[in-house]
Every structure is written in C-alpha cells, then in structure tokens.
Design an enzyme around this catalytic site. Structure first.
Site, PDB file in Angstrom:
ATOM      1  CG  HIS A 101       2.977   2.676  -0.177  1.00 36.60           C
ATOM      2  ND1 HIS A 101       1.640   2.361  -0.208  1.00 36.60           N
ATOM      3  CD2 HIS A 101       3.420   2.323   1.058  1.00 36.60           C
ATOM      4  CE1 HIS A 101       1.276   1.843   0.948  1.00 36.60           C
ATOM      5  NE2 HIS A 101       2.343   1.806   1.736  1.00 36.60           N
ATOM      6  NE  ARG A 102       1.368  -1.451   0.995  1.00 37.75           N
ATOM      7  CZ  ARG A 102       0.082  -1.523   1.335  1.00 37.75           C
ATOM      8  NH1 ARG A 102      -0.762  -2.196   0.571  1.00 37.75           N
ATOM      9  NH2 ARG A 102      -0.363  -0.934   2.437  1.00 37.75           N
ATOM     10  CD  GLU A 110       6.369   0.749   2.434  1.00 38.45           C
ATOM     11  OE1 GLU A 110       5.963   0.494   3.591  1.00 38.45           O
ATOM     12  OE2 GLU A 110       5.799   0.297   1.405  1.00 38.45           O
ATOM     13  CG  ASP A 166       4.593  -3.619   3.769  1.00 37.49           C
ATOM     14  OD1 ASP A 166       4.524  -2.772   4.677  1.00 37.49           O
ATOM     15  OD2 ASP A 166       4.147  -3.436   2.624  1.00 37.49           O
ATOM     16  CG  HIS A 207       0.415  -4.261   3.552  1.00 40.53           C
ATOM     17  ND1 HIS A 207      -0.907  -4.413   3.943  1.00 40.53           N
ATOM     18  CD2 HIS A 207       0.864  -3.134   4.147  1.00 40.53           C
ATOM     19  CE1 HIS A 207      -1.242  -3.407   4.739  1.00 40.53           C
ATOM     20  NE2 HIS A 207      -0.185  -2.623   4.882  1.00 40.53           N
ATOM     21  CD  GLU A 248       5.153  -1.067   7.677  1.00 39.24           C
ATOM     22  OE1 GLU A 248       4.266  -1.336   8.509  1.00 39.24           O
ATOM     23  OE2 GLU A 248       4.917  -0.468   6.607  1.00 39.24           O
ATOM     24  CE  LYS A 274       2.324  -4.308   7.700  1.00 32.63           C
ATOM     25  NZ  LYS A 274       1.654  -2.981   7.666  1.00 32.63           N
ATOM     26  CG  ASP A 283      -0.421   3.277  -3.193  1.00 32.22           C
ATOM     27  OD1 ASP A 283       0.528   2.869  -2.495  1.00 32.22           O
ATOM     28  OD2 ASP A 283      -1.619   3.170  -2.841  1.00 32.22           O
TER      29      ASP A 283
END
Length: 294
Positions: free
Chosen positions: A43-44, A70, A72, A85, A153, A155, A282
């Site tokens: 995640h990120r 992943e 944003d 994000h 993603e 945003k 994370d």
C-alpha cells in the site's frame, strides 16, 4: 516496532525473498488462479518502512520481494499528474515551511515545479530527507524498471475533471497500455463508481476495481463495469465475499476481492479465511508471513 531504514529493512527480508525464488516476479502467470493464497499489495509502496507514494517506498517493496504496489494519483495546478494520497501537501511534505503563505496547501493549487521543490521524506525519517513527490510518469518508469505491477488509484476525480483520460494518456505514453501490461500488470481503481465506469468505457480491456463495500443487492450493477470490489476489511464477512465471487465481471471472469488496509497477522488470517483474493497493506512482510501470500 518496525525498521525505518531502507537498508536495514532490505537486509532483514533478503533471506526470505531468496527462499521464494521469484514466486512473486512479474513473469508469473496472472489472475486469481495462479496462487492459492491472497496476493499481497504494498500500500503506497512499503509505506510502514519508507515514506508513502515515493520512489523509495516502491524500491523497498521490490527489494522485500513484492511486485504489486498501490499508489494514488492527483493533478497539479498546471495539469501534471503526481503521486500523492492527501488532497493537501501538508502531512507528507515540508510545504508549510517552503510556502508558508499558501494555506491550505492543496495539491491542485501548486504547479509541478513547485511540488518538485518539496521534501517528501524527512517527515518520515531523516534517512529519507530529499525524497520527492514523483510525477506519474516518473513513477511508472520506476515501476517498470523494478518489474513491478501496479494498483493505481484515481483520487478525488470529482475535483479533477478528465483525470481518467489524462491518466490513460500517461500510461500509454509510458508503454503501460501495451497488451502484456494491460493483461498482467495493471489495475485502475477509485472510490468513485462513475470514475471506474469511465475508465472501463475508455479502455474496456483494462482491469478495474471499485473501492468500497456495495450492498449485496447492488453488486450486479458494479459487475457491469468493474472486475474487482476492494472493501475496507472492517466492512466484510465471508458471505459478502462469496456473493462477490458469484458474479461475473465485464471480462467474463468471477469478480475478485482485495481488502484494505490490513497491517497485523490476526486480521490477515481472518480475511484470508473469508476467501479474499488480495490484501492491501502498509506492512506487506507481516501479511506475507501470516498468510503465505505474495
């Protein structure tokens, strides 16, 4: 307590990465049938150990043996797509020091050149001082260099008119809309059903995901334009996951479920027992150890 240093984290996980012998490498076959355990999405990037959404975070995820990351995507004042994000720059950069009179420091109020001046690493740890907010082009080149796969993603599409087409344009210019990458290495998601539908209509060959937990009665509507439903782990149970799996998406395959944000072993095993196809985290190392995923 986790290790913040990229070098220390790499050393800690190198032995494990070697034991899997590249089982999570980009050359593996795609789709839910190629692994019996959930896919682990960093995640990120490896954001528990490096500043989120930076090149450093995805490099660390690669060194730890994770090829799915992943991110944003948002847009600057002058139309450049950047990877960040929050709607504002305050939490993850030094914008308040560099531009003290620009409150509330929204991404859309700064140019790409201004954002490139910001330090996006020192807030996380001094060893990351100098990390930057990458543009989407820079990010995609690094993901490609690392031979990783991307869960992208979009945003706040409601404040960035046309961001779906612009994202696709950047992906095309960086080679990410070639057949092999579309089929194996890229998923586009959003909390906005309208945005996901738009991406599907613009590029029906792409895999898409809706972020959220639609009611059971509404799931068939989502199956018309998305391949995955990605809910928060606190909002689901095994019956809901089974209901999603019982639907066929626009590419003729059963819908998949990747849940977020799971950062502890007990919860990882809990959602694994529910039958999820992926876990967004994370702490990908913690989840991998708990569920045997990749």
């Amino acid at each position: 307590m986790y290790v913040r240093s990229a070098a220390a984290a790499t050393a800690a996980f190198l032995g494990f990465a070697l034991t899997v012998c590249g089982a999570g490498s980009a050359s593996a076959a795609p789709g839910p049938d190629w692994l019996s355990n959930p896919i682990v999405y960093a995640h990120r990037g490896a954001s528990a150990y490096a500043p989120e959404n930076t090149l450093e975070a995805i490099d660390l995820a690669m060194m730890m043996g994770f090829d799915w990351v992943e991110n944003d995507v948002q847009r600057t004042k002058d139309g450049t797509l950047v990877v960040i994000h929050d709607e504002t720059l305050a939490r993850t950069t030094d914008v308040e020091q560099v531009f003290p009179d620009r409150k509330p420091w929204r991404v859309k109020d700064f140019t790409a050149v201004e954002i490139a001046q910001l330090d996006a690493g020192s807030w996380f740890g001094q060893e990351f001082t100098g990390a930057r907010v990458p543009t989407l082009r820079e990010y995609m080149r690094r993901v490609q260099r690392n031979q990783q796969r991307l869960l992208l993603e979009i945003k706040r599409p409601e404040i960035y008119a046309g961001i779906e087409q612009q994202t696709l344009d950047v992906l095309g210019e960086t080679g990410w809309l070639e057949e092999n990458r579309v089929a194996r290495r890229l998923v586009i998601q959003s909390f906005s059903a309208a945005s996901v539908r738009t991406v599907h209509e613009l590029r029906p060959d792409l895999s898409t995901a809706f972020l959220g937990t639609p009611a059971l009665a509404d799931l068939p509507q989502y199956a018309e334009f998305t391949d995955r439903i990605n809910p928060a782990h606190t909002t689901i149970n095994s019956d809901w996951v089974s209901a999603v799996h019982g639907l066929t998406g626009p590419h003729g395959k059963a819908l998949e479920v990747a849940t977020w944000t799971v950062d502890d072993a007990a919860t990882a095993r809990k959602v694994q027992d529910m039958g999820v196809d992926g876990i967004i985290t994370d702490k990908p190392d913690v989840v991998r150890e708990a569920v045997g995923g990749y």
